[in-house]
Design a protein around this motif. Structure first.
Motif, PDB file in Angstrom:
ATOM      1  N   UNK A 202       7.883 -31.892  -3.163  1.00 12.48           N
ATOM      2  CA  UNK A 202       8.677 -31.442  -1.989  1.00 12.48           C
ATOM      3  C   UNK A 202       7.764 -31.108  -0.676  1.00 12.48           C
ATOM      4  N   UNK A 203       6.813 -30.110  -1.063  1.00  9.85           N
ATOM      5  CA  UNK A 203       6.071 -29.360   0.058  1.00  9.85           C
ATOM      6  C   UNK A 203       4.975 -30.597   0.301  1.00  9.85           C
ATOM      7  N   UNK A 204       4.510 -31.375  -0.501  1.00  8.93           N
ATOM      8  CA  UNK A 204       3.585 -32.346  -0.251  1.00  8.93           C
ATOM      9  C   UNK A 204       3.989 -33.498   0.789  1.00  8.93           C
ATOM     10  N   UNK A 205       5.567 -33.717   0.527  1.00  3.99           N
ATOM     11  CA  UNK A 205       6.028 -34.683   1.656  1.00  3.99           C
ATOM     12  C   UNK A 205       6.462 -33.826   3.047  1.00  3.99           C
ATOM     13  N   UNK A 206       6.578 -32.514   2.837  1.00  7.95           N
ATOM     14  CA  UNK A 206       6.833 -31.740   3.963  1.00  7.95           C
ATOM     15  C   UNK A 206       5.485 -31.821   4.723  1.00  7.95           C
ATOM     16  N   UNK A 207       4.380 -31.632   4.106  1.00  8.03           N
ATOM     17  CA  UNK A 207       3.097 -31.647   4.700  1.00  8.03           C
ATOM     18  C   UNK A 207       2.862 -33.183   5.416  1.00  8.03           C
ATOM     19  N   UNK A 208       3.128 -34.271   4.884  1.00 10.92           N
ATOM     20  CA  UNK A 208       2.976 -35.530   5.500  1.00 10.92           C
ATOM     21  C   UNK A 208       3.692 -35.524   6.782  1.00 10.92           C
ATOM     22  N   UNK A 209       4.888 -35.131   6.507  1.00 13.53           N
ATOM     23  CA  UNK A 209       5.849 -35.208   7.816  1.00 13.53           C
ATOM     24  C   UNK A 209       5.443 -34.193   9.016  1.00 13.53           C
ATOM     25  N   UNK A 210       4.546 -33.233   8.686  1.00 13.60           N
ATOM     26  CA  UNK A 210       4.383 -31.930   9.325  1.00 13.60           C
ATOM     27  C   UNK A 210       5.495 -30.995   9.321  1.00 13.60           C
ATOM     28  N   UNK A 211       6.655 -31.258   8.803  1.00 11.39           N
ATOM     29  CA  UNK A 211       7.844 -30.290   8.863  1.00 11.39           C
ATOM     30  C   UNK A 211       7.321 -28.827   8.020  1.00 11.39           C
ATOM     31  N   UNK A 212       6.363 -29.096   7.120  1.00 15.05           N
ATOM     32  CA  UNK A 212       5.714 -28.050   6.430  1.00 15.05           C
ATOM     33  C   UNK A 212       5.007 -27.194   7.586  1.00 15.05           C
ATOM     34  N   UNK A 214       5.896 -27.141  10.550  1.00 19.38           N
ATOM     35  CA  UNK A 214       6.950 -26.455  11.510  1.00 19.38           C
ATOM     36  C   UNK A 214       7.648 -25.069  10.840  1.00 19.38           C
ATOM     37  N   UNK A 215       7.815 -25.287   9.428  1.00 17.12           N
ATOM     38  CA  UNK A 215       8.419 -24.284   8.690  1.00 17.12           C
ATOM     39  C   UNK A 215       7.647 -23.039   8.828  1.00 17.12           C
ATOM     40  N   UNK A 216       6.016 -23.467   8.708  1.00 17.91           N
ATOM     41  CA  UNK A 216       5.266 -22.051   8.626  1.00 17.91           C
ATOM     42  C   UNK A 216       5.061 -21.342  10.120  1.00 17.91           C
ATOM     43  N   UNK A 217       5.402 -22.252  11.157  1.00 20.31           N
ATOM     44  CA  UNK A 217       5.404 -21.585  12.493  1.00 20.31           C
ATOM     45  C   UNK A 217       6.656 -20.637  12.364  1.00 20.31           C
ATOM     46  N   UNK A 218       7.780 -20.900  11.798  1.00 23.10           N
ATOM     47  CA  UNK A 218       8.791 -20.189  11.950  1.00 23.10           C
ATOM     48  C   UNK A 218       8.561 -18.954  11.040  1.00 23.10           C
ATOM     49  N   UNK A 219       7.963 -19.344  10.004  1.00 21.41           N
ATOM     50  CA  UNK A 219       7.672 -18.164   8.974  1.00 21.41           C
ATOM     51  C   UNK A 219       6.818 -17.229   9.788  1.00 21.41           C
ATOM     52  N   UNK A 296      -0.689 -35.197  16.606  1.00 17.07           N
ATOM     53  CA  UNK A 296       0.168 -36.215  17.432  1.00 17.07           C
ATOM     54  C   UNK A 296       1.559 -35.905  17.325  1.00 17.07           C
ATOM     55  N   UNK A 297       2.153 -35.378  18.311  1.00 18.68           N
ATOM     56  CA  UNK A 297       3.569 -34.953  18.285  1.00 18.68           C
ATOM     57  C   UNK A 297       4.513 -36.461  18.185  1.00 18.68           C
ATOM     58  N   UNK A 298       4.142 -37.336  18.678  1.00 14.46           N
ATOM     59  CA  UNK A 298       5.044 -38.418  19.138  1.00 14.46           C
ATOM     60  C   UNK A 298       5.096 -39.233  17.575  1.00 14.46           C
ATOM     61  N   UNK A 299       4.159 -39.062  16.568  1.00 13.12           N
ATOM     62  CA  UNK A 299       4.155 -39.816  15.526  1.00 13.12           C
ATOM     63  C   UNK A 299       4.629 -38.892  14.487  1.00 13.12           C
ATOM     64  N   UNK A 300       4.447 -37.474  14.629  1.00 10.15           N
ATOM     65  CA  UNK A 300       4.963 -36.440  13.792  1.00 10.15           C
ATOM     66  C   UNK A 300       5.638 -35.582  14.269  1.00 10.15           C
ATOM     67  N   UNK A 301       7.083 -35.848  14.671  1.00 10.99           N
ATOM     68  CA  UNK A 301       7.764 -35.164  15.692  1.00 10.99           C
ATOM     69  C   UNK A 301       8.364 -33.741  14.910  1.00 10.99           C
ATOM     70  N   UNK A 302       8.281 -33.632  13.703  1.00  6.20           N
ATOM     71  CA  UNK A 302       8.971 -32.550  13.068  1.00  6.20           C
ATOM     72  C   UNK A 302       8.578 -31.184  13.492  1.00  6.20           C
ATOM     73  N   UNK A 303       7.161 -31.035  13.943  1.00  2.20           N
ATOM     74  CA  UNK A 303       6.731 -29.892  14.133  1.00  2.20           C
ATOM     75  C   UNK A 303       7.399 -29.505  15.530  1.00  2.20           C
ATOM     76  N   UNK A 304       7.425 -30.497  16.345  1.00  4.38           N
ATOM     77  CA  UNK A 304       8.302 -29.929  17.839  1.00  4.38           C
ATOM     78  C   UNK A 304       9.499 -29.659  17.369  1.00  4.38           C
ATOM     79  N   UNK A 305      10.431 -30.397  16.326  1.00  6.54           N
ATOM     80  CA  UNK A 305      11.726 -29.955  15.992  1.00  6.54           C
ATOM     81  C   UNK A 305      11.745 -28.600  15.602  1.00  6.54           C
ATOM     82  N   UNK A 306      10.685 -28.115  14.656  1.00 10.84           N
ATOM     83  CA  UNK A 306      10.899 -26.553  14.515  1.00 10.84           C
ATOM     84  C   UNK A 306      10.580 -25.825  15.586  1.00 10.84           C
TER      85      UNK A 306
END
Ligand SMILES: NC(=O)c1ccc[n+]([C@@H]2O[C@H](COP(=O)([O-])OP(=O)(O)OC[C@H]3O[C@@H](n4cnc5c(N)ncnc54)[C@H](OP(=O)(O)O)[C@@H]3O)[C@@H](O)[C@H]2O)c1
Length: 383
Positions: A202-212, A214-219, A296-306
């Motif tokens: 799961x965390x490997x996929x989260x790394x690919x989307x950059x959601x991981x 984003x989670x770390x920013x909140x953490x 690149x926030x356009x290609x990987x928007x999950x970080x901005x969502x976080x």
């Protein structure tokens, strides 16, 4: 001697934590262990570490294990909470996967256990409540995440008011050089090939989307009480610098090492001690090309969502996390495409009716209802 229970002992972090415990038998005693379904691995761990009790989330598997071992085997989430609060433990490694970690981690904090935290979804989902309880019960939350361990190490001996900003480094994941067209066709198998870290799926996929990230920013926001404006992310594909802290005088401290989770896990378990281990020393001449890139926030928007969810706070980060959990599980089963992950998260964030100051029951309800909604959207192909 630290008396440790590990929630999620059969996973990537859990097994590496046990590897460290094996290396330092005078430092640690294992009190409790848990798994979701992997009772064969848990049985071997019981033989090797002789814990007082264990828990298995899956009820049927718990019954099977009970027939094979002569220690207490608890079942379900209540069973995991029991392991989190065993009287004889003083430290709980929180390494469950996803928001299922929230309740057991809170239970451990309420029972005054120190936490070694890998389960970032706990802070993403319920950061405000978790940090309040940690303060109230006077316990420490030691980060296991390599970035937060790096920040912790940079902050040792420093006054937090002198910090200009935290700089989280980001490997960029498996798709850091992909174009939009390539991302459209990217499969779970491609995403699981992480260039630098060897982690759970799961965390490997989260790394690919950059959601991981984003989670770390909140953490980082919760762990270091840092405003979001003072948390920056930069891409550093080699994963040698694990994160940095910039101070008022423009001086920057960084923590470096090979990308090996055993380093931050060991630090979280042995702090304030540093113990000699058998890991290789960093060779600067073989790793002399440390580079940095913008995201690149356009290609990987999950970080901005976080960032958006974190700043809005309330129940929004819980919604983002819940949507992500379902989306990632579905992507891993080839039910949706890679770019559907951010699409689904955005839709659920946009449709959410925010609760600004939720209590824990409201957060757990939002987690549950968002997951149900996300599953329905996927079943009906409506994302
Ligand atoms: N892996 C890393 O290198 C790494 C690095 C930094 C942070 N983290 C964080 O650490 C946490 C754990 O990650 P991981 O990679 O170790 O995950 P993992 O390999 O999937 O292991 C998760 C553990 O939790 C258990 N589990 C999963 N779902 C559960 C459920 N619904 N109920 C009860 N137990 C459940 C699993 O049991 P089974 O074995 O039966 O599935 C396993 O013991 C995550 O929050 C992740 O973001 C991981």
């Amino acid at each position: 001697m630290k008396k440790i229970s590990i929630l999620g002992s059969t996973g990537s972090i859990g097994t590496q934590a046990l590897e460290i415990i094996t290396q330092f038998p005078k430092e640690f005693k294992v009190i409790g262990l848990t798994t979701n379904t992997k009772i064969e691995i848990l049985e071997k761990q019981i033989k090797a570490f002789n814990p007082e009790a264990v828990a298995v989330m899956d009820g049927e598997k718990a019954d099977l294990l009970k027939k094979k071992v002569d220690i207490n085997v608890f079942a379900g989430l209540d069973g995991i909470k029991k392991i989190a609060s065993l009287e004889n433990s003083d430290t709980v490694v929180s390494s469950l996967l996803g928001s299922i970690g929230v309740e057991p981690t809170l239970e451990a904090i309420k029972k005054k256990k120190n936490i070694a935290l890998a389960n970032k979804e706990t802070l993403v989902t319920a950061g405000q409540i978790v940090m309040k309880e940690a303060k109230k019960n006077d316990i420490s939350i030691m980060p296991i995440d390599s970035e937060h361990s790096a920040i912790f190490q940079c902050l040792v001996g420093e006054d937090i008011s002198n910090v200009n900003k935290i700089i989280l480094t980001c490997s960029g994941g498996a798709f850091k050089n992909y174009t939009k067209d390539q991302l459209e066709k990217a499969t779970a198998k491609d995403a699981l090939k992480h260039p630098t870290w060897n982690m759970g799926a799961k965390i490997t996929i989260d790394s690919a989307t950059l959601m991981n990230k984003g989670f770390e920013v909140i953490e980082a926001h919760w762990l270091y009480n840092m405003p979001y404006e003072k948390i920056e992310v930069i891409m550093h594909p080699q994963s040698i610098i694990h994160s940095m802290v910039e101070f008022k005088d423009t001086s920057i401290k960084a923590q470096l090492g090979y990308p090996d989770m055993r380093i931050p896990i060991q630090y979280a378990l042995t702090y304030p001690k540093r113990l000699k281990n058998a890991l290789p020393n960093l060779d600067f001449f073989k790793n002399n090309n440390l580079t940095f890139k913008e995201i690149n926030h356009d290609l990987f928007p999950c970080l901005s969502y976080a960032y958006e969810a974190g700043k809005t706070s309330g129940t929004l980060p819980a919604v983002m996390n819940a949507a992500n959990e379902v989306a990632v599980a579905s992507f891993l089963q080839d039910k949706i495409k890679f770019l559907d992950i951010p699409k689904l998260i955005k839709r659920l964030i946009d449709e959410h009716k925010l609760i600004k100051n939720p209590d824990i029951d409201e957060i757990l309800e939002v987690d549950k209802s968002t997951k149900e909604k996300a599953k329905k959207i996927i079943e009906n192909n409506q994302y």
